[in-house]
Design a protein around this motif. Structure first.
Motif, PDB file in Angstrom:
ATOM      1  N   ALA A  27       0.880  -1.812   0.329  1.00  0.00           N
ATOM      2  CA  ALA A  27      -0.149   0.619  -0.026  1.00  0.00           C
ATOM      3  C   ALA A  27       0.799   1.421   0.261  1.00  0.00           C
ATOM      4  CB  ALA A  27      -0.987   0.271   1.500  1.00  0.00           C
ATOM      5  N   ARG A  28       1.654   1.825   0.766  1.00  0.00           N
ATOM      6  CA  ARG A  28       2.304   2.463   1.432  1.00  0.00           C
ATOM      7  C   ARG A  28       3.513   3.384   0.047  1.00  0.00           C
ATOM      8  NH1 ARG A  28       1.854   6.802   2.468  1.00  0.00           N
ATOM      9  NH2 ARG A  28       4.622   7.755   2.967  1.00  0.00           N
ATOM     10  N   MET A  31       1.344   4.325  -3.014  1.00  0.00           N
ATOM     11  CA  MET A  31       0.821   5.216  -2.965  1.00  0.00           C
ATOM     12  C   MET A  31       1.842   6.398  -3.708  1.00  0.00           C
ATOM     13  SD  MET A  31      -1.710   7.399  -1.301  1.00  0.00           S
ATOM     14  CE  MET A  31      -1.844   8.856  -2.304  1.00  0.00           C
ATOM     15  N   GLU A  35       1.723   9.431  -6.399  1.00  0.00           N
ATOM     16  CA  GLU A  35       1.902  10.548  -5.580  1.00  0.00           C
ATOM     17  C   GLU A  35       2.585  11.503  -6.537  1.00  0.00           C
ATOM     18  OE1 GLU A  35       0.831  12.185  -1.328  1.00  0.00           O
ATOM     19  OE2 GLU A  35       2.462  10.852  -1.699  1.00  0.00           O
ATOM     20  N   ASN A  57      -2.647   5.208 -11.076  1.00  0.00           N
ATOM     21  CA  ASN A  57      -4.410   5.592 -10.004  1.00  0.00           C
ATOM     22  C   ASN A  57      -3.304   4.452  -8.238  1.00  0.00           C
ATOM     23  OD1 ASN A  57      -6.257   3.792  -8.459  1.00  0.00           O
ATOM     24  ND2 ASN A  57      -7.408   5.100 -10.111  1.00  0.00           N
ATOM     25  N   MET A  58      -3.252   4.551  -7.636  1.00  0.00           N
ATOM     26  CA  MET A  58      -2.774   4.085  -6.666  1.00  0.00           C
ATOM     27  C   MET A  58      -3.906   2.962  -6.183  1.00  0.00           C
ATOM     28  SD  MET A  58      -3.734   2.868  -2.582  1.00  0.00           S
ATOM     29  CE  MET A  58      -2.900   2.501  -1.517  1.00  0.00           C
ATOM     30  N   MET A  59      -4.617   2.172  -6.443  1.00  0.00           N
ATOM     31  CA  MET A  59      -4.947   1.403  -6.139  1.00  0.00           C
ATOM     32  C   MET A  59      -5.142   0.157  -6.997  1.00  0.00           C
ATOM     33  SD  MET A  59      -6.761   0.878  -3.753  1.00  0.00           S
ATOM     34  CE  MET A  59      -8.145  -0.617  -3.463  1.00  0.00           C
ATOM     35  N   ASP A  60      -5.416   1.012  -8.709  1.00  0.00           N
ATOM     36  CA  ASP A  60      -4.128   0.544  -9.728  1.00  0.00           C
ATOM     37  C   ASP A  60      -3.278  -0.416  -9.594  1.00  0.00           C
ATOM     38  OD1 ASP A  60      -6.993   0.587 -10.695  1.00  0.00           O
ATOM     39  OD2 ASP A  60      -6.692   2.237 -12.032  1.00  0.00           O
ATOM     40  N   MET A  63      -4.044  -3.516  -6.879  1.00  0.00           N
ATOM     41  CA  MET A  63      -4.825  -4.239  -7.723  1.00  0.00           C
ATOM     42  C   MET A  63      -3.550  -5.145  -8.923  1.00  0.00           C
ATOM     43  SD  MET A  63      -7.864  -3.728  -7.398  1.00  0.00           S
ATOM     44  CE  MET A  63      -8.830  -4.828  -8.103  1.00  0.00           C
TER      45      MET A  63
ATOM     46  N   GLN B  22      -2.460   6.456   7.232  1.00  0.00           N
ATOM     47  CA  GLN B  22      -1.467   5.562   7.201  1.00  0.00           C
ATOM     48  C   GLN B  22      -0.364   5.407   6.069  1.00  0.00           C
ATOM     49  OE1 GLN B  22      -2.065   2.615   9.778  1.00  0.00           O
ATOM     50  NE2 GLN B  22      -1.596   3.627  11.827  1.00  0.00           N
ATOM     51  N   ILE B  23      -1.932   4.997   5.336  1.00  0.00           N
ATOM     52  CA  ILE B  23      -1.510   4.823   3.790  1.00  0.00           C
ATOM     53  C   ILE B  23      -1.074   5.429   2.987  1.00  0.00           C
ATOM     54  CG2 ILE B  23      -1.867   4.164   1.225  1.00  0.00           C
ATOM     55  CD1 ILE B  23      -3.342   1.698   3.416  1.00  0.00           C
ATOM     56  N   LEU B  24      -1.550   6.873   3.567  1.00  0.00           N
ATOM     57  CA  LEU B  24      -1.391   8.181   2.654  1.00  0.00           C
ATOM     58  C   LEU B  24      -0.214   9.040   3.293  1.00  0.00           C
ATOM     59  CD1 LEU B  24      -5.089   9.724   2.828  1.00  0.00           C
ATOM     60  CD2 LEU B  24      -4.041   8.748   0.243  1.00  0.00           C
ATOM     61  N   PRO B  95     -10.465  -0.368   0.748  1.00  0.00           N
ATOM     62  CA  PRO B  95     -10.133   0.016  -0.878  1.00  0.00           C
ATOM     63  C   PRO B  95     -11.052   0.970  -1.832  1.00  0.00           C
ATOM     64  CG  PRO B  95      -9.439  -2.043  -0.708  1.00  0.00           C
ATOM     65  CD  PRO B  95     -10.256  -1.820   0.356  1.00  0.00           C
ATOM     66  N   MET B  98      -9.921   3.919  -0.128  1.00  0.00           N
ATOM     67  CA  MET B  98      -8.052   4.988  -0.443  1.00  0.00           C
ATOM     68  C   MET B  98      -8.918   4.864  -1.862  1.00  0.00           C
ATOM     69  SD  MET B  98      -5.917   4.864   1.304  1.00  0.00           S
ATOM     70  CE  MET B  98      -4.850   5.044   0.392  1.00  0.00           C
ATOM     71  N   GLN B  99      -9.924   5.041  -3.202  1.00  0.00           N
ATOM     72  CA  GLN B  99      -9.814   5.620  -4.091  1.00  0.00           C
ATOM     73  C   GLN B  99     -10.807   6.565  -3.749  1.00  0.00           C
ATOM     74  OE1 GLN B  99      -8.689   4.543  -6.935  1.00  0.00           O
ATOM     75  NE2 GLN B  99      -9.865   6.312  -8.132  1.00  0.00           N
ATOM     76  N   THR B 102      -8.072   9.818  -3.029  1.00  0.00           N
ATOM     77  CA  THR B 102      -6.759  10.004  -4.411  1.00  0.00           C
ATOM     78  C   THR B 102      -7.581  10.843  -4.856  1.00  0.00           C
ATOM     79  OG1 THR B 102      -6.801   7.219  -4.658  1.00  0.00           O
ATOM     80  CG2 THR B 102      -5.060   7.980  -3.204  1.00  0.00           C
ATOM     81  N   SER B 103      -8.950  11.050  -5.182  1.00  0.00           N
ATOM     82  CA  SER B 103     -10.174  11.200  -6.256  1.00  0.00           C
ATOM     83  C   SER B 103     -10.173  12.173  -5.786  1.00  0.00           C
ATOM     84  CB  SER B 103     -10.197   9.741  -7.392  1.00  0.00           C
ATOM     85  OG  SER B 103      -9.331   9.225  -7.523  1.00  0.00           O
ATOM     86  N   TYR B 118     -13.890  -0.251  -7.216  1.00  0.00           N
ATOM     87  CA  TYR B 118     -12.746  -0.150  -6.607  1.00  0.00           C
ATOM     88  C   TYR B 118     -13.199  -1.317  -5.574  1.00  0.00           C
ATOM     89  CZ  TYR B 118     -10.145   1.770  -9.834  1.00  0.00           C
ATOM     90  OH  TYR B 118      -9.749   2.018 -10.767  1.00  0.00           O
ATOM     91  N   ASN B 122     -12.074  -5.492  -5.604  1.00  0.00           N
ATOM     92  CA  ASN B 122     -10.751  -6.105  -4.650  1.00  0.00           C
ATOM     93  C   ASN B 122     -11.673  -7.179  -3.720  1.00  0.00           C
ATOM     94  OD1 ASN B 122      -8.358  -4.384  -3.754  1.00  0.00           O
ATOM     95  ND2 ASN B 122      -9.872  -3.192  -5.083  1.00  0.00           N
TER      96      ASN B 122
END
Lengths: 100, 130
Positions: A27-28, A31, A35, A57-60, A63, B22-24, B95, B98-99, B102-103, B118, B122
């Protein structure tokens, strides 16, 4: 090794990367990579196992489930593609700041 | 920026937001969580949620996410849906969140559709996955 692909009028930088941080693109790092890619005008994609995703896109990215030592291909196309590739490669070689 | 409101049982929303932060690597802006406790008056939550929706709406609308369809947090939200202003998604997972985080500059409609996609994509049975 970077390779310049010429496709009629399209010039794209294509580079192969082996994931070297032991936890992979979790995840990190996903991200951080999204970014970084989002800072550039260039279109940036990642190819892995026949899938091609938007690297902004972080999620893409997540995955793709890219583990340690897996191989991905980065495709970059745009006016700032050279600096984008340089910074992306640097992020990977620094192992996303996770390991010394 | 689309606002985000998490309306969940207990601390689910807060926990997901903590993990997402934490992830961001930073605390996201224009987001809040409301914990719905079953021993409280439903009516009081409607007021709280309404007030929070107005606070979070900066003009692009608010995406509201609840944890479970058919349960009280979602049932309260059903009455508060305003098309083009407040969208409600149920089945909240990390997920989806997070989507959403981030959008934030997408339109409310696009963000809602992406989060739905998403969130669903997931959910994977690893036994049947390459």
């Amino acid at each position: 090794m970077d390779e310049i692909i010429l496709l009629i009028s399209i010039i794209m930088i294509k580079t192969q990367i082996t994931i070297s941080n032991t936890l992979g693109l979790h995840a990190r790092p996903s991200m951080k990579l999204a970014e970084l890619c989002s800072k550039f005008n260039a279109e940036i994609y990642i190819k892995k196992d026949g899938k091609k995703i938007n690297a902004k896109n972080m999620m893409d990215i997540l995955m793709l489930a890219s583990g340690y030592r897996s191989q991905i291909e980065i495709l970059v196309d745009g006016d700032d593609e050279k600096i984008a590739v340089k910074e992306i490669k640097s992020l990977f070689s620094d192992r996303f700041g996770e390991e010394s | 920026m689309v606002g985000i409101l998490l309306v969940t049982h207990g601390g689910i929303g807060f926990s997901l937001l903590k993990s997402a932060t934490q992830i961001l690597g930073k605390h996201p802006s224009n987001i809040n969580c409301i914990s719905v406790e079953t021993d409280h008056e439903v009516h009081s939550y409607k007021k709280t949620i309404n007030s929070e929706l107005l606070k979070l709406d900066s003009g692009m609308g608010v995406l509201v996410m609840s944890d479970m369809y058919g349960a009280t947090p979602t049932n309260i939200l059903k009455e508060l849906i305003v098309p083009n202003k407040f969208q409600v998604l149920t089945g909240l997972n990390l997920p989806m969140l997070m989507q959403a985080l981030t959008s934030r500059d997408s339109s409310l409609k696009d963000l809602t559709n992406d989060c739905l996609k998403y969130g669903r994509d997931n959910i994977i049975n690893l036994n049947n996955h390459d």
